[in-house]
Design a protein around this motif. Sequence first.
Motif, mmCIF file in Angstrom:
data_model
loop_
_atom_site.group_PDB
_atom_site.id
_atom_site.type_symbol
_atom_site.label_atom_id
_atom_site.label_comp_id
_atom_site.label_asym_id
_atom_site.label_seq_id
_atom_site.Cartn_x
_atom_site.Cartn_y
_atom_site.Cartn_z
ATOM 1 N N UNK A 157 0.657 -1.283 0.561
ATOM 2 C CA UNK A 157 0.178 0.109 0.065
ATOM 3 C C UNK A 157 0.050 0.903 -0.220
ATOM 4 N N UNK A 158 0.623 2.441 0.106
ATOM 5 C CA UNK A 158 1.177 3.558 -1.303
ATOM 6 C C UNK A 158 0.068 4.600 -0.803
ATOM 7 N N UNK A 159 0.718 5.828 -0.060
ATOM 8 C CA UNK A 159 0.288 7.042 -0.354
ATOM 9 C C UNK A 159 0.681 8.120 -1.586
ATOM 10 N N UNK B 160 -2.796 3.324 -3.354
ATOM 11 C CA UNK B 160 -2.695 2.657 -4.143
ATOM 12 C C UNK B 160 -2.364 1.505 -3.881
ATOM 13 N N UNK B 161 -2.862 0.439 -3.570
ATOM 14 C CA UNK B 161 -2.659 -0.926 -2.962
ATOM 15 C C UNK B 161 -2.074 -1.828 -4.452
ATOM 16 N N UNK B 162 -1.457 -2.252 -4.187
ATOM 17 C CA UNK B 162 -0.581 -3.607 -5.017
ATOM 18 C C UNK B 162 -1.373 -4.733 -5.245
ATOM 19 N N UNK B 163 -2.374 -5.482 -5.483
ATOM 20 C CA UNK B 163 -2.232 -6.927 -4.990
ATOM 21 C C UNK B 163 -0.944 -7.676 -5.754
ATOM 22 N N UNK B 164 0.253 -7.956 -5.520
ATOM 23 C CA UNK B 164 0.976 -8.983 -6.243
ATOM 24 C C UNK B 164 0.849 -10.222 -5.787
ATOM 25 N N UNK C 144 -1.254 -8.690 -9.359
ATOM 26 C CA UNK C 144 -2.515 -9.176 -9.767
ATOM 27 C C UNK C 144 -3.731 -7.854 -9.914
ATOM 28 N N UNK C 145 -3.717 -7.371 -8.610
ATOM 29 C CA UNK C 145 -4.605 -6.499 -8.745
ATOM 30 C C UNK C 145 -4.155 -4.459 -8.570
ATOM 31 N N UNK C 146 -5.138 -4.016 -8.318
ATOM 32 C CA UNK C 146 -4.844 -2.560 -7.584
ATOM 33 C C UNK C 146 -6.526 -2.232 -7.361
#
Length: 441
Positions: free
Chosen positions: A200-202, A275-279, A289-291
């Motif tokens: 997760x990132x701001x 922003x959340x990156x599912x990796x 995999x998805x944002x």
Amino acid sequence: MRVLVVGGGGREHAIVDALVRGGAEVLAAMANQNPGIRRLANEVLLGDVNAVDRIVAWAQDQSAELAVIGPEAPLEKGIVDALEARGIPTVGPTKVAAQLETNKEFTRDLMKTFGIPGLPSYWAFDSYAPFSEFVLDSNFEFVIKPLGLTGGKGVQVWGDHFSSKEGALAYGREILEKKIGGQARFLVEEKLVGEEFSLQALCDGKRLVPCPLVQDHKRAYEGDRGPNTGGMGSYSDADHLLPFVSRLDYDQALDTMRRTVEAMNERGTPFKGVLYGGFMATRDGPKLLEYNVRFADPEAMNILPILEDNFVDLCMSVARGGLPLRAHFAKMATVCKYVVPPGYGTHPKAGEQLKVDEESIRRTGAKLYYAAVDEKDGRILTTTSRALAVVGIAERLESAEAMSEEALASVGGSFYARRDIGKPEVIQRKTEKMRKIRGAP
Ligand code: AMP
């Protein structure tokens, strides 16, 4: 500062808690009587979180100076555009930028166009005949994904949800007929093999400031079996990495996200918010995999309690621009376990009373976040969604896990929780599995 928070789940309880620590007066808009949020908030608006006009008018009446949007649905409805049109800076993307989550094909096409690393092979279908031809010709395993929002429950994976070409064809047909995910169109992606992690990132539109890595558990039952859910629990480690994610994997995942933010700028739809990156960590490096375009639930509950910076200031700099180079988090491990109603995943039982001994939980050192419960006449009742979460926080993962169990012992009533989350032997197995996948001896 008066801050509007939209959403009434565990994620939003953690957001509200962090904002109040940062000195905010909270205006909470939520669908359920979340007792944790209600106690911390100055004002509460009960009702549908997708009722954008109503919430925006209320926020203006209440002189909100900043807004933080928890769930994805109001983002898809354009709540950020509406709040900002009234001069209320907001943590969350505009409706067009929210497509990174609300349209899986948008994200895949963006990655392809801009050459962003971490993209699996994918195909899109909007009619049965070409899909059926593709399936009959294929000689590899794949996953089937509706394009739009499905509450994390729309993706079907070969070997997990179906295990034959007939099964794949049936699900493709169902998406087309029922418009699952909002459209008669879906993606097929190569099946990735590895371990999942969440980054997760701001983001203020330009700069991306990462939070510690977390691993979620989407499957309902222990051993990662059963139906997909919104997430049963999650953990993070004191070094802010995960035992099976190398520094290189981490850097590559962050690069995928940074380049996505650059691409969004280049196409004139800057992304701001969380922003959340599912990796998936694979033998060929991390693949996206998805944002998600907001904090994930449960993962928000792992990182917000260990945030050392003032969250109100960070949120303001997300909304207005000018994020600092980095955010600071305590070097602590966390283990979050969700308490859900009996039957969750298939036939959840609403209206069950939970007895929560808050004082005993506090004494363990764990955090308690309420989610989709309703408080009626002083009683805490389950709905059909996740009820509450406990988060153990300690210098070592083992101790954080033990703390989460101690806290669970102070919750009475009929409920289910995955007890395996964060257990040392479970994490050891994941690490071994990744070593094998990477081809290590
Ligand atoms: P998503 O909503 O895209 O994150 O998908 C939900 C879940 O489906 C993910 O957390 C993964 O467990 C699984 N999944 C999604 N895409 C893939 C893929 N390409 N290969 C394997 N599993 C996947």
